[in-house]
Motif scaffolding. Sequence first.
Motif, PDB file in Angstrom:
ATOM      1  N   HIS A 140       0.800  -1.234  -0.046  1.00 35.39           N
ATOM      2  CA  HIS A 140       0.009   0.147   0.002  1.00 35.39           C
ATOM      3  C   HIS A 140       0.605   1.227  -0.133  1.00 35.39           C
ATOM      4  N   TRP A 154      -2.634  -2.458   6.161  1.00 35.77           N
ATOM      5  CA  TRP A 154      -3.384  -1.715   4.912  1.00 35.77           C
ATOM      6  C   TRP A 154      -3.611  -2.801   3.709  1.00 35.77           C
ATOM      7  N   THR A 159      -7.123  -3.413   2.511  1.00 37.07           N
ATOM      8  CA  THR A 159      -7.951  -2.391   1.942  1.00 37.07           C
ATOM      9  C   THR A 159      -7.694  -2.612   0.213  1.00 37.07           C
ATOM     10  N   ASN A 177     -10.075   1.503   9.123  1.00 38.32           N
ATOM     11  CA  ASN A 177     -10.315   1.287   7.665  1.00 38.32           C
ATOM     12  C   ASN A 177     -11.679   0.770   7.210  1.00 38.32           C
ATOM     13  N   MET A 200      -4.694   5.454  -1.924  1.00 39.60           N
ATOM     14  CA  MET A 200      -5.565   4.281  -1.145  1.00 39.60           C
ATOM     15  C   MET A 200      -6.690   3.970  -2.011  1.00 39.60           C
TER      16      MET A 200
END
Length: 567
Positions: free
Chosen positions: A151, A180, A183, A244, A446
């Motif tokens: 990420h 992360w 995600t 998240n 992101m």
Amino acid sequence: MISRRDFLQVSMAASALVGASGFGNWSRLAAQQALTQDQLLEFETFGNLTLIHITDIHAQLMPIYFREPEVNLGIGAAKGQMPHITGADFRRFYGIEDGSPSAYALTYNDFSALARAYGRMGGMDRVATVVNAIRSDRPDALLLDGGDTWHGSYTCFHTEGQDVVNVMNALKPDAMTFHWEFTLGTDRVTELVEGLPFAALGQNIFDAEWDEPSELFKPYKFFERGGVKVAVIGQAFPYMPIANPGWMFPEFSFGIREENMQAMVDEVRAEGAEVVVVLSHNGFDVDKKMAGRVTGIDVILSGHTHDALPEPVQVEQTYVIASGSNGKFVSRVDLDIRDGRMMGLKHKLIPIFSDVIAPDPAVTALINAQREPHIDQLREVIGRTDENSLLYRRGNFNGSWDDLICDALLSEREADIAMSPGVRWGPSILPGQEITREDIWNVTSMSYGAAYRTEMTGEFLHVVLEDVGDNLFNPDPYYQQGGDMVRVGGLGYRIDVSKPQGSRITDMTLLKTGEKIDPAKSYTVAGWASVNEGTEGPQIWDVVESHIRKLGTVSVTPNTSVEVVGA
């Protein structure tokens, strides 16, 4: 288990050059002579087992500048304790000379000048060189990745993490844990994890429907290294659905799961583990609390909070080690394991000075191959900073990169107030440096980057600031669930970090008028990185790029809109 005093004696006896932790005396030596790769890597092999730790790479394959935080407050028992000491106080604690290479690597003072003197840091081809050098000395060393790896960059976003996976596979880790990465979404994470040639660990990653340990992520793995039976237990970021978007990975649940961690430690000990290592993405203060409550852990390799500490911190019989972020450091940890017990430990936090450490040619070629299809987009110059403006992110309350992002939201989205998440990742840009598209993506990339525009009442804004403040300043580390404080544009406030939730935030002011925020009045608010599904708006990187193009030259001024008391 050795005491801290014994640890220091063992380390000092092992190497007079590198001192107690491999950093203090080195910093004084390096200030007086040119840095060399041999000097950075020098380490007198100790014991019979070596761990290599990297964490929080955030997809930074190339060398970068990265300024360490100016403000990193500790609350409750953590007040005034590492890692909550910065700047000159940090240097005094570790005996680091002002202006030295380690002062540049580990603290924020005179960052722009020292960056020009010592250059960029990191680069995964340089990390590869360090890893290979350690392996040449200790061929069966364990390489452990603490997560936040897939990420944080333009190429990572456009390849859904494949660029970083390809490069990391070349370094041949033995295990990793996660944050992360989730995600990317359940389907992509599953696809990547199933293809990994090493262990994907997380004792606290459970199947959400059945509340049972996930079959995809094993709680631990055994290794036979140096004649020692090693158990590595994974600990993923505990607060995924809070920090998240939980709708991206609804099949999984997380949490600290302290009782399960104790059960896993007991289980591996019963199966003959002579040393227990926890590969963690808890964050340093959470790891310290866990170390004081879960018995039988020898070493916690800590991640998430991006702390870089030249010495381990001892809690009861456990050593907690922090290895920084963005590829700036690699930790080498040598252990002496005898009769099923850890008898000694020697540690060195190795700074990755990119102009000193030679890149590994094979990994350089691999990195170039990942970047080549995108190179024109990456290199396009969008603007530049003026000669007095440093763009950085780290710090509990504000960073100039986020001030610029908030300015972009205010201008491009025609808002009264802007909000930018208090994430810790994102390299720095020096004064007078060009700002490329890659630089913008390095601080915005992101999978949920839509820049929303909405109405919020003054009362709701207060609730948001109080909630985020509690995630950061709750005195119980197990309730510290996020990153740094949300950044705000167009809004000033006072925060008393010593107060309980609900009473920390006062004196909220609309900066453009100087008026106090009215709890009953609605304000137009622009922000990004909402965890809510279906959030609409342009992508934040496009918003920031448009703003910087209009400015041409970026000038930032000190942000004085947040008054901090009670620290």
